[in-house]
Scaffold this motif. Sequence first.
Motif: not given
Length: 521
Positions: A78-82, A107-110
């Motif tokens: 996820s974006k937060t974990k990125a 890579l940001i998960r969808s």
Amino acid sequence: MSLSVDRETFYRRIKRLYAGWSKEGSKLSEADAVIIAVGKNDEDQYSKSVTTQIWLMGYEMTDTVIGFTKEKMVVITSKTKAEFLRPIIDGAKSSENADGTPEVTVLIRSKEDNTENFKKFYDVVNGDTIGSFTKEAFAGPFFSQYKKDFKVRAKKTVDISVDVGIICAAKEEHEVNSMKKAARLTTEIFKEVYKTNLMETIDADKKIRHVKMSALIEDSLKDQRKLLGIDPQHVEPCFTPIIQSGGNYTLKYSAQSDKEYIHFGTIICYLGIRYKNYCSNMARTMFVNPSDKQKEIYTTVTECMDHIMEKMTPGTKLSELYEAAKSFLKNSKNPELADKLGKNIGFGMGIVFRESALVISPKCDETLKKGMVFNVNLAFPDLENAEGKDEKSRKYAISLAETILVQDGPVVNLTAANRRKTKNVSIYIKEASDDEDSDDNIQMPEKAMGRGMRQTSLASNKRDHDTAESRRKMNQDKLHDQLNQEARERILENKDGKKEEKRKKTNISYKTSEGFRIDKR
């Protein structure tokens, strides 16, 4: 998320993972690439995928796939974990320890379809053989998408669970400190919650079910006052505490406390506490009015534990530890215990409670290394107590477990605060006697006396004078000696003529009876 990955810790540990990858003869060395995939995880706190994430990143990252090649690392999350991974993303490196570590791409998960992400992922994580934790599965739509996509690619897989477990086994100083805290909490809760409640229950002759005692222990982990001031959010049980008694014993960590009442005979407690993801464990057997034979057998068990700990030096094979225990028992005063010894006598511990790659058994030839931590557990079922007063007392078991840290010198017993000698685990009940002193004793009917009319104490309390009664007597003796000393000093002073204290005259109201007035009415 305000947290971020500890970059220096990540660099140290990823280098260890890659060093293990290059070791010939392991399953890991057969892999062209490695994938660690985690979906929704509400049940398995010891999943190898999750514990490896925690070991590398210091955090459990659900709905995340991490791929490794010899040069690169790709993460779908996820974006937060990125943002959490920002310190190790390629381009953010500013540490000399980063040399030799893989280039990191995120890579940001969808939330819907990740087909494109998986395509980009396998453009990097290529190769015919993939190393993974093949026996693990998770819930959730993202993990289902990952499994479906992986199946289509028809990759060969090898299970790397054993190899990764061995790589993670030797603990760094930070990890050892966490395990020491976990062990301290375990010994504290055992003493202040379990042992205190058990003594009070026996002393008052009350009834409490095994499952209720287990719940009392587990509930105490939410109370910061009982956790030495440690925030409860960092503390959790390694497993639900196990309490067993009354001749019915299952000496496994998968056992459950049943609904039977605690029997005042032989009582076994398994207790393990986890602090900041790191585990500890201990087991103790408490005896109520033990026979001499029970004490002798238990002493043999404690001596066997001491013998094993002496043998736990770096370079020793785990199979050699098992054989040392078996040999010691065969040559002890109770050689029959050798035949009752379990198939293993412990295992490695860490973020994982039971490291399957490091089991102390006849078949495991892995060697001890400095920094490894083990749960050493000696368990003996189906023992007979010929002097038992009832059916439940005649059959008993013994279990003794410690959390042991391997060092270059002597090992450190992290759970040593709860002493295990016979006097420390023996409880003696003395029923109130009706004719102890004289014929003038008040004879009370049994019902009138109530269930609490008994004296209960630990043998160690008797020997160490660690009871309220003994402290009272000590204070009385001290006061008595002080008064005697003062009296002696007065006598000596009078004899020497140094000091003569005037005696206070006795108050006399009437010298003779004549002066005593009687009213005549």
